[in-house]
Scaffold this motif. Structure first.
Motif, PDB file in Angstrom:
ATOM      1  N   PRO A 119       0.835  -1.211   0.000  1.00 52.06           N
ATOM      2  CA  PRO A 119       0.000   0.000   0.000  1.00 52.06           C
ATOM      3  C   PRO A 119       0.868   1.258   0.000  1.00 52.06           C
ATOM      4  N   LEU A 120       0.322   2.321  -0.553  1.00 50.48           N
ATOM      5  CA  LEU A 120       1.073   3.576  -0.612  1.00 50.48           C
ATOM      6  C   LEU A 120       1.289   4.166   0.778  1.00 50.48           C
ATOM      7  N   LEU A 121       0.320   3.985   1.660  1.00 53.32           N
ATOM      8  CA  LEU A 121       0.463   4.506   3.015  1.00 53.32           C
ATOM      9  C   LEU A 121       1.038   3.447   3.939  1.00 53.32           C
ATOM     10  N   PRO A 122       1.955   3.835   4.801  1.00 57.39           N
ATOM     11  CA  PRO A 122       2.485   2.875   5.787  1.00 57.39           C
ATOM     12  C   PRO A 122       1.377   2.397   6.725  1.00 57.39           C
ATOM     13  N   GLN A 123       1.579   1.234   7.297  1.00 59.35           N
ATOM     14  CA  GLN A 123       0.572   0.607   8.153  1.00 59.35           C
ATOM     15  C   GLN A 123       0.152   1.508   9.315  1.00 59.35           C
ATOM     16  N   LYS A 124       1.102   2.184   9.948  1.00 61.49           N
ATOM     17  CA  LYS A 124       0.779   3.024  11.100  1.00 61.49           C
ATOM     18  C   LYS A 124      -0.193   4.140  10.719  1.00 61.49           C
ATOM     19  N   GLU A 125       0.062   4.803   9.601  1.00 63.80           N
ATOM     20  CA  GLU A 125      -0.834   5.878   9.169  1.00 63.80           C
ATOM     21  C   GLU A 125      -2.219   5.333   8.826  1.00 63.80           C
TER      22      GLU A 125
ATOM     23  N   GLY B 159      -3.379  13.722   3.663  1.00 65.67           N
ATOM     24  CA  GLY B 159      -2.108  14.425   3.853  1.00 65.67           C
ATOM     25  C   GLY B 159      -0.921  13.486   3.763  1.00 65.67           C
ATOM     26  N   HIS B 160      -1.036  12.325   4.402  1.00 68.47           N
ATOM     27  CA  HIS B 160       0.039  11.323   4.323  1.00 68.47           C
ATOM     28  C   HIS B 160       0.217  10.842   2.888  1.00 68.47           C
ATOM     29  N   LEU B 161      -0.887  10.629   2.199  1.00 67.86           N
ATOM     30  CA  LEU B 161      -0.812  10.176   0.814  1.00 67.86           C
ATOM     31  C   LEU B 161      -0.130  11.226  -0.057  1.00 67.86           C
ATOM     32  N   ALA B 162      -0.463  12.486   0.149  1.00 66.21           N
ATOM     33  CA  ALA B 162       0.177  13.557  -0.619  1.00 66.21           C
ATOM     34  C   ALA B 162       1.681  13.588  -0.358  1.00 66.21           C
ATOM     35  N   GLU B 163       2.079  13.392   0.895  1.00 73.74           N
ATOM     36  CA  GLU B 163       3.508  13.371   1.230  1.00 73.74           C
ATOM     37  C   GLU B 163       4.221  12.199   0.551  1.00 73.74           C
ATOM     38  N   VAL B 164       3.606  11.032   0.604  1.00 68.50           N
ATOM     39  CA  VAL B 164       4.208   9.844  -0.006  1.00 68.50           C
ATOM     40  C   VAL B 164       4.343  10.034  -1.511  1.00 68.50           C
TER      41      VAL B 164
END
Length: 118
Positions: A33-39, A74-79
């Motif tokens: 996944p594009l987002l890490p598990q924690k996020e 926001g996390h997705l935009a950063e990644v």
């Protein structure tokens, strides 16, 4: 009757059934996944809390749901910004080596397709 007899002759799963093996291999090769598990976990927990508190406090629940979506996006935009920065840096190097451009195009395509599947 004929269906059962024909089905009994077919391989069940695994190595005996190439179609099953191919589907399983595709399943195993899915990108992370594009987002890490924690996020993902943090946003999911906030959204779950919002859903659970809606009956008691709809405004607070909506605020928490808004925060969950804002955090995830926001996390997705950063990644995506970081991956795009890396791809563009590689693009500078790929001009000198045409073979590198093939892999770079593949990586651009993979990232774009992953984004479009969201």
């Amino acid at each position: 009757m004929m269906y059962d007899a024909e089905r009994a002759r077919q391989p069940a799963t695994g190595a005996e059934n190439p179609a099953f093996t191919e589907r399983w291999a595709k399943r195993e090769s899915r990108p992370e996944p594009l987002l890490p598990q924690k996020e993902r976990d943090d946003s999911a927990a906030l959204l779950q809390r919002a859903a659970g508190s809606f009956g008691e406090s709809p405004r607070q629940a909506l605020d928490e749901a808004d925060q969950a979506l804002d955090a995830a996006s926001g996390h997705l935009a950063e990644v995506l910004a970081e991956r795009l920065r890396v791809l563009r840096a590689r693009w500078q190097d790929a001009d000198a080596v045409p073979e590198g451009a093939v892999g770079l195009l593949r990586d651009y395509r993979e990232l774009t397709e992953r984004l479009l599947r969201l």
